[in-house]
Design an enzyme around this catalytic site. Sequence first.
Site, PDB file in Angstrom:
ATOM      1  N   LYS A   1       1.040  -1.207   0.061  1.00  0.00           N
ATOM      2  CA  LYS A   1       0.132  -0.372   0.063  1.00  0.00           C
ATOM      3  C   LYS A   1       0.649   1.101   0.043  1.00  0.00           C
ATOM      4  O   LYS A   1       1.849   1.286   0.227  1.00  0.00           O
ATOM      5  CB  LYS A   1      -0.907  -0.212   1.505  1.00  0.00           C
ATOM      6  CG  LYS A   1      -1.813  -1.240   1.217  1.00  0.00           C
ATOM      7  CD  LYS A   1      -2.523  -1.259  -0.287  1.00  0.00           C
ATOM      8  CE  LYS A   1      -3.543  -2.560  -0.082  1.00  0.00           C
ATOM      9  NZ  LYS A   1      -2.795  -4.320   0.557  1.00  0.00           N
TER      10      LYS A   1
HETATM   11  C1  LIG Z   1      -9.001  -3.032  -1.925  1.00  0.00           C
HETATM   12  C2  LIG Z   1      -8.527  -3.739  -0.728  1.00  0.00           C
HETATM   13  N1  LIG Z   1      -9.296  -4.044   0.278  1.00  0.00           N
HETATM   14  C3  LIG Z   1      -8.750  -4.132   2.001  1.00  0.00           C
HETATM   15  C4  LIG Z   1      -7.912  -5.261   1.740  1.00  0.00           C
HETATM   16  C5  LIG Z   1      -7.038  -5.898   3.022  1.00  0.00           C
HETATM   17  O1  LIG Z   1      -5.847  -4.853   3.518  1.00  0.00           O
HETATM   18  P1  LIG Z   1      -4.974  -6.273   4.309  1.00  0.00           P
HETATM   19  O2  LIG Z   1      -3.707  -7.185   3.377  1.00  0.00           O
HETATM   20  O3  LIG Z   1      -3.903  -5.367   4.463  1.00  0.00           O
HETATM   21  O4  LIG Z   1      -5.642  -6.794   5.419  1.00  0.00           O
HETATM   22  C6  LIG Z   1      -6.718  -4.463   0.999  1.00  0.00           C
HETATM   23  C7  LIG Z   1      -5.257  -5.515   0.788  1.00  0.00           C
HETATM   24  O5  LIG Z   1      -5.313  -5.667  -0.471  1.00  0.00           O
HETATM   25  C8  LIG Z   1      -6.786  -4.385  -0.894  1.00  0.00           C
HETATM   26  O6  LIG Z   1      -6.536  -3.961  -1.830  1.00  0.00           O
END
Ligand SMILES: Cc1ncc(COP(=O)(O)O)c(C=O)c1O
Length: 423
Positions: A198
């Site tokens: 991210k």
């Molecule tokens: C659109 C979206 N939502 C939620 C998440 C979930 O985040 P995490 O990997 O920190 O749980 C991601 C992670 O890739 C994502 O791309």
Amino acid sequence: MSESDPIRSTPLPLEFPGVHHMDEQEVEAAARVLRAKSPFRYYGIDPQHEVESFEQEFAQFVGSSYAVAVGSGTAALATALAALGVGPGQEVIVPAYMWVSVAAAVVNQGAIPVLADIDDTFCLDPRDVGRRITPRTTGIIMVHMSGAPGDVAAIQQLARSRGLFLLEDCAQCAGASSHGRKAGTFGDIGTFSFQMNKNMTAGEGGCIVTSDHRLYQRAVACHDLGYARNAQGRLIFDQPDLCLWGKGCRMDELRAAVLRVQLRKLPSITSAMRSSKYRIREALQRFPEVTLRRIPDPSGDTGVFLITTWRDAATARAVNCRLRSEGIVTWPQGLTNIVMTEWGLHLYYNIASLVLHSSVDRSGFPWNLAENAGSRLEYAKGVCPVADSLFERSILLAIPSCLAAADEDDIITAFETALQSCL
Ligand SMILES: Cc1ncc(COP(=O)(O)O)c(C=O)c1O
């Protein structure tokens, strides 16, 4: 260099935007927490209050009244839906282009995800969302995919007029805005991820933002043990409307300390990616054979991905193949340049648990619940035809936050070569 040599012989830098900007400041921030021997947010030997400070700074950056830091973007979604009171008998609209965590968060609450198609913004199509609303619909999750918000004002208007909640998943677009307003502030609640891919990162991490005090209090309780806490970090049991159930996903002080540094760097990280991406987009605009993703407000794009769309699937594959053979690839740990059908659990029909209506228990929860009888449970390829067509005709190119002008030149030349040879 001979005619047959590829344009590049070294891979492009890996994507991971925040990582490229890490330096001694993040190291010092983490060391500060360890030196104080106080890695827990609510109390310790010498608490540094890093999580609390991060929440204040992040809320201020986004323009929300409150923020709750959590362990991941997945936890942020789960906590936000719990705060919103999502449960059995409710349908929540989710986009065809998302991430598996979005559907998982809805299913884990006992509700039913309902797919809506995307448009040329690669985010929710407001007209299709309107068509998928039923008397059971309680909310919409808008996912601002691949770095840039979609038509969020239109979705906000629709949600308001139909009395639905709007959750914005900003995991892929920290720092983005639309017409001067930050992503995450258009709806009732916004969620973020700080996982390594991210725009800002501590390896893992997430955050919830809201300007609604009741939602904030519920999110605080739900992300922790189900209860509010007092100023000393002790649990409060005498507020019946805040005696809830917790998800145990608090953020720790180490990550918050690192994220405070990354947040300060976020504007320069996104500005570097945006500048590279728009230089490439400008060069490609000369070619009518390429369609560029529609970005409603380019100045609010974080620039982390370039999406190009081609006339058919065969052309997209041929162009991608040529780009790759010209060296537009990255190191094996990364994923830089792919036809979107390779994009795994971001595409609704690749989420096997959704297509199969899987459950973690033996009863078939939540699909089997009487409250959910009558909801549409269709998730196989074909449910969102616009997305199906865009996925197979589009190429996703990650834009690293440390591209040199020479790297951008190589990408542009490779596209020009592919355009000449494949069309
Ligand atoms: C659109 C979206 N939502 C939620 C998440 C979930 O985040 P995490 O990997 O920190 O749980 C991601 C992670 O890739 C994502 O791309």
